[in-house]
Design an enzyme around this catalytic site. Structure first.
Site, PDB file in Angstrom:
ATOM      1  N   THR A  71       0.745  -1.234   0.197  1.00  0.00           N
ATOM      2  CA  THR A  71       0.155  -0.070   0.007  1.00  0.00           C
ATOM      3  C   THR A  71       0.502   1.229   0.065  1.00  0.00           C
ATOM      4  O   THR A  71       0.238   2.428  -0.190  1.00  0.00           O
ATOM      5  CB  THR A  71      -0.869   0.156   1.178  1.00  0.00           C
ATOM      6  OG1 THR A  71      -0.017  -0.184   2.130  1.00  0.00           O
ATOM      7  CG2 THR A  71      -1.839  -0.845   1.239  1.00  0.00           C
ATOM      8  N   TYR A 133       0.981   2.231  -8.127  1.00  0.00           N
ATOM      9  CA  TYR A 133       0.143   1.554  -7.218  1.00  0.00           C
ATOM     10  C   TYR A 133      -1.433   1.238  -7.753  1.00  0.00           C
ATOM     11  O   TYR A 133      -1.697   0.231  -7.732  1.00  0.00           O
ATOM     12  CB  TYR A 133       0.022   2.416  -5.768  1.00  0.00           C
ATOM     13  CG  TYR A 133      -0.971   1.944  -5.044  1.00  0.00           C
ATOM     14  CD1 TYR A 133      -1.025   0.932  -4.217  1.00  0.00           C
ATOM     15  CD2 TYR A 133      -2.226   2.784  -5.158  1.00  0.00           C
ATOM     16  CE1 TYR A 133      -1.893   0.459  -3.416  1.00  0.00           C
ATOM     17  CE2 TYR A 133      -3.085   2.471  -3.860  1.00  0.00           C
ATOM     18  CZ  TYR A 133      -2.755   1.484  -3.386  1.00  0.00           C
ATOM     19  OH  TYR A 133      -3.903   0.929  -2.390  1.00  0.00           O
ATOM     20  N   LYS A 137      -3.414  -2.428  -8.556  1.00  0.00           N
ATOM     21  CA  LYS A 137      -4.811  -2.506  -8.013  1.00  0.00           C
ATOM     22  C   LYS A 137      -5.805  -2.809  -9.163  1.00  0.00           C
ATOM     23  O   LYS A 137      -6.709  -3.653  -8.974  1.00  0.00           O
ATOM     24  CB  LYS A 137      -5.201  -1.475  -7.079  1.00  0.00           C
ATOM     25  CG  LYS A 137      -4.321  -1.242  -5.857  1.00  0.00           C
ATOM     26  CD  LYS A 137      -4.305  -2.702  -4.797  1.00  0.00           C
ATOM     27  CE  LYS A 137      -5.561  -2.692  -4.154  1.00  0.00           C
ATOM     28  NZ  LYS A 137      -5.425  -3.856  -3.176  1.00  0.00           N
TER      29      LYS A 137
HETATM   30  N1  NAP Z   1      -4.447   2.578   3.485  1.00  0.00           N
HETATM   31  C1  NAP Z   1      -5.373   3.239   2.594  1.00  0.00           C
HETATM   32  O1  NAP Z   1      -5.566   4.492   2.444  1.00  0.00           O
HETATM   33  C2  NAP Z   1      -6.136   2.640   1.386  1.00  0.00           C
HETATM   34  C3  NAP Z   1      -6.894   3.289   0.421  1.00  0.00           C
HETATM   35  C4  NAP Z   1      -7.380   2.794  -0.547  1.00  0.00           C
HETATM   36  C5  NAP Z   1      -7.529   1.233  -0.633  1.00  0.00           C
HETATM   37  N2  NAP Z   1      -6.650   0.682   0.218  1.00  0.00           N
HETATM   38  C6  NAP Z   1      -6.610  -0.867   0.012  1.00  0.00           C
HETATM   39  O2  NAP Z   1      -7.333  -1.469   1.323  1.00  0.00           O
HETATM   40  C7  NAP Z   1      -6.482  -2.563   1.415  1.00  0.00           C
HETATM   41  C8  NAP Z   1      -6.072  -2.716   2.924  1.00  0.00           C
HETATM   42  O3  NAP Z   1      -5.377  -1.573   3.219  1.00  0.00           O
HETATM   43  P1  NAP Z   1      -4.493  -1.458   4.672  1.00  0.00           P
HETATM   44  O4  NAP Z   1      -4.544  -0.038   4.830  1.00  0.00           O
HETATM   45  O5  NAP Z   1      -5.213  -2.114   5.455  1.00  0.00           O
HETATM   46  O6  NAP Z   1      -3.008  -1.877   4.064  1.00  0.00           O
HETATM   47  P2  NAP Z   1      -1.735  -1.924   5.417  1.00  0.00           P
HETATM   48  O7  NAP Z   1      -2.184  -1.604   6.547  1.00  0.00           O
HETATM   49  O8  NAP Z   1      -0.588  -1.574   4.566  1.00  0.00           O
HETATM   50  O9  NAP Z   1      -1.468  -3.569   5.426  1.00  0.00           O
HETATM   51  C9  NAP Z   1      -1.316  -4.428   4.233  1.00  0.00           C
HETATM   52  C10 NAP Z   1      -1.483  -5.751   4.619  1.00  0.00           C
HETATM   53  O10 NAP Z   1      -0.882  -6.512   3.562  1.00  0.00           O
HETATM   54  C11 NAP Z   1       0.113  -7.669   3.893  1.00  0.00           C
HETATM   55  N3  NAP Z   1       1.215  -7.714   2.862  1.00  0.00           N
HETATM   56  C12 NAP Z   1       1.683  -6.817   2.175  1.00  0.00           C
HETATM   57  N4  NAP Z   1       2.531  -7.593   1.345  1.00  0.00           N
HETATM   58  C13 NAP Z   1       2.499  -8.851   1.313  1.00  0.00           C
HETATM   59  C14 NAP Z   1       3.059  -9.934   1.077  1.00  0.00           C
HETATM   60  N5  NAP Z   1       4.095  -9.816  -0.159  1.00  0.00           N
HETATM   61  N6  NAP Z   1       2.487 -11.179   1.631  1.00  0.00           N
HETATM   62  C15 NAP Z   1       1.698 -11.292   2.444  1.00  0.00           C
HETATM   63  N7  NAP Z   1       1.121 -10.176   3.040  1.00  0.00           N
HETATM   64  C16 NAP Z   1       1.567  -9.013   2.516  1.00  0.00           C
HETATM   65  C17 NAP Z   1       0.761  -6.878   5.040  1.00  0.00           C
HETATM   66  O11 NAP Z   1       1.420  -7.717   5.879  1.00  0.00           O
HETATM   67  P3  NAP Z   1       2.766  -7.179   6.784  1.00  0.00           P
HETATM   68  O12 NAP Z   1       2.089  -6.864   8.100  1.00  0.00           O
HETATM   69  O13 NAP Z   1       3.383  -8.499   7.061  1.00  0.00           O
HETATM   70  O14 NAP Z   1       3.484  -6.269   6.090  1.00  0.00           O
HETATM   71  C18 NAP Z   1      -0.410  -6.185   5.790  1.00  0.00           C
HETATM   72  O15 NAP Z   1      -1.073  -7.130   6.633  1.00  0.00           O
HETATM   73  C19 NAP Z   1      -5.596  -2.816   0.355  1.00  0.00           C
HETATM   74  O16 NAP Z   1      -5.815  -3.621  -0.577  1.00  0.00           O
HETATM   75  C20 NAP Z   1      -5.178  -1.341  -0.055  1.00  0.00           C
HETATM   76  O17 NAP Z   1      -4.780  -1.362  -1.517  1.00  0.00           O
HETATM   77  C21 NAP Z   1      -6.043   1.148   1.173  1.00  0.00           C
END
Ligand code: NAP
Length: 292
Positions: A71, A133, A137
Site C-alpha cells: 500500500t 500502485y 490494484k
Molecule cells: N490505506 C489506504 O489509505 C487505502 C486506500 C484505498 C485502498 N486501500 C486498500 O485497502 C486494503 C487494505 O489496506 P490497509 O491500509 O489495511 O493496508 P496495510 O495496513 O498496509 O496492510 C497491508 C497488509 O498486506 C500485507 N502484505 C503486504 N505484502 C504482502 C505479501 N507480500 N505477502 C503477504 N502479505 C502481504 C501486510 O503484511 P505485513 O504486516 O506482514 O507487512 C499487511 O497485513 C489494500 O488492499 C489497499 O490497497 C487502502
C-alpha cells in the site's frame, strides 16, 4: 430487503492481510459472528504465487476478503515488479482459488484507479490510474472479474485507524507541538478502518448483487484539514504549514481529487457510511483509552 444465505457460525471467512489496518479491524469485528481465518504474511507470502491456490483451497473458506497489498504508493513506484506481483498476480491466483472453492471473494481496491481530474467518481466511471500502485490494484480488479464469478470489488480511500502505518494513522503519535508541512491541495474522503470493517460485515450479511461498490467515509477534506482536526481532537498543538503537492517531492504522482461517490451502497442498499469527522472522533477516543 436483501438477506444473506449464511448460517453465520458455520461460515468460514478468510482474511488476507490480517496484520494490516483494515485486515485487523475486520478480524476483530467479524469474529463476533463468523469463523475467521486470519492469514498473515508468515502463513502465506503472496509473492510466492505457486503457494496461493494450495494454501487457500486447503483452508476451505466460504468467503475470502482480500485486503493484503503493498500500500506504500512510493514504494510501488520504486519497485514496480514487486507491486505487480503482490497486488496483481497474487490477486489473480487468489481469484482462481475462490473459483475452485465456489467461494465469495471480496477484493479491497482503491480510489487510485482514477486519475483524480474531477472527483465524485461513480462505480462504473472510466478508470485511468496515474501511478504503479493504482495500475497494480486495477489489474487486481480485472483478475477478480475474469476469474471469480462470485465477487465484490470494494473501492475505498484514505483508510486510517488503530495500528495503521500511513501518515493519517500515525499523525496522532507525532510529538505535541511538532512543526508539520501538510498537503492542502489534495482532496479525499478519509475512512476509519473500523467503520469500513463494520460496513463490510453488514454487506456480507446482506449478500447484495455481485459487482463494484464504493465505500468511503462521508464528507471530504485535505490532509491539512484532517491534521487540523487531529490537532483539535487529540490536543496536539501541531504547528501546521499548508503546502502544495508540488512542494512535496515524492516518487509517485498523487491525484488531485479521487473522491468516490458511494452511489451503489447508498441508493442500491440504503446504507450510509459515517462522516469522516465522526470516525476521527472515535479514533481519538480509542487512542486515549489505549494510552491509559
Ligand atoms: N490505506 C489506504 O489509505 C487505502 C486506500 C484505498 C485502498 N486501500 C486498500 O485497502 C486494503 C487494505 O489496506 P490497509 O491500509 O489495511 O493496508 P496495510 O495496513 O498496509 O496492510 C497491508 C497488509 O498486506 C500485507 N502484505 C503486504 N505484502 C504482502 C505479501 N507480500 N505477502 C503477504 N502479505 C502481504 C501486510 O503484511 P505485513 O504486516 O506482514 O507487512 C499487511 O497485513 C489494500 O488492499 C489497499 O490497497 C487502502
Amino acid at each position: 430487503m436483501l438477506n444473506g444465505p449464511w448460517d453465520n457460525k458455520e461460515v468460514k471467512i478468510l482474511v488476507t492481510g490480517a496484520s494490516g489496518t483494515l485486515g485487523s479491524a475486520l478480524c476483530e469485528i467479524l469474529k463476533e459472528k463468523y469463523q475467521v481465518l486470519p492469514l498473515k504474511r508468515a502463513d502465506l507470502e503472496l509473492s510466492r504465487s505457486a503457494e496461493i491456490i494450495p494454501v487457500v483451497t486447503s483452508l476451505k473458506p466460504e468467503i475470502i476478503i482480500h485486503t493484503a497489498a503493498i500500500t506504500d504508493v512510493d514504494s510501488c513506484e520504486e519497485n514496480p515488479g514487486e507491486a505487480y506481483t503482490v497486488n496483481w498476480l497474487a490477486t489473480m491466483f487468489l481469484s482462481r482459488a475462490a473459483a475452485e472453492l465456489d467461494a465469495t471473494l471480496l477484493y479491497i481496491s482503491t480510489d487510485y484507479v482514477f486519475d483524480g481530474e474531477r472527483g465524485n467518481y461513480m462505480e462504473h466511471d472510466p478508470v485511468n490510474p496515474i501511478q504503479v500502485y493504482g495500475k497494480s490494484k486495477l489489474y487486481g480488479e480485472i483478475a477478480v472479474k475474469e476469474n471469480a464469478e462470485k465477487h465484490y470489488i470494494i473501492r475505498t480511500s484514505w483508510v486510517y485507524g488503530p495500528g495503521g502505518r500511513n501518515f493519517l494513522s500515525r499523525l496522532p503519535g507525532f510529538p505535541a507541538g511538532s512543526e508539520l508541512k501538510v498537503v492542502a491541495d489534495q482532496t479525499n474522503k478519509p475512512t476509519y478502518s473500523l467503520d469500513l470493517a463494520a460496513m463490510i460485515s453488514r454487506f456480507i450479511d446482506l449478500n447484495p448483487p455481485w459487482g463494484i461498490y464504493h465505500v468511503t467515509g462521508s464528507g471530504e477534506t485535505t490532509p491539512y484539514g484532517f491534521a487540523s482536526l487531529v490537532n483539535e481532537l487529540f490536543g496536539k498543538e501541531f504547528e501546521l504549514r499548508p503546502v502544495s503537492r508540488k512542494e512535496f517531492k515524492r516518487p509517485a504522482r498523487r491525484p488531485v481529487n479521487t473522491t468516490l461517490s458511494n452511489f451503489a451502497l447508498e441508493r442500491g442498499l440504503g446504507l450510509k457510511m459515517p462522516d469522516w469527522q465522526d470516525g476521527l472522533r472515535r479514533f481519538a477516543e480509542w487512542w486515549k483509552k489505549s494510552e491509559k
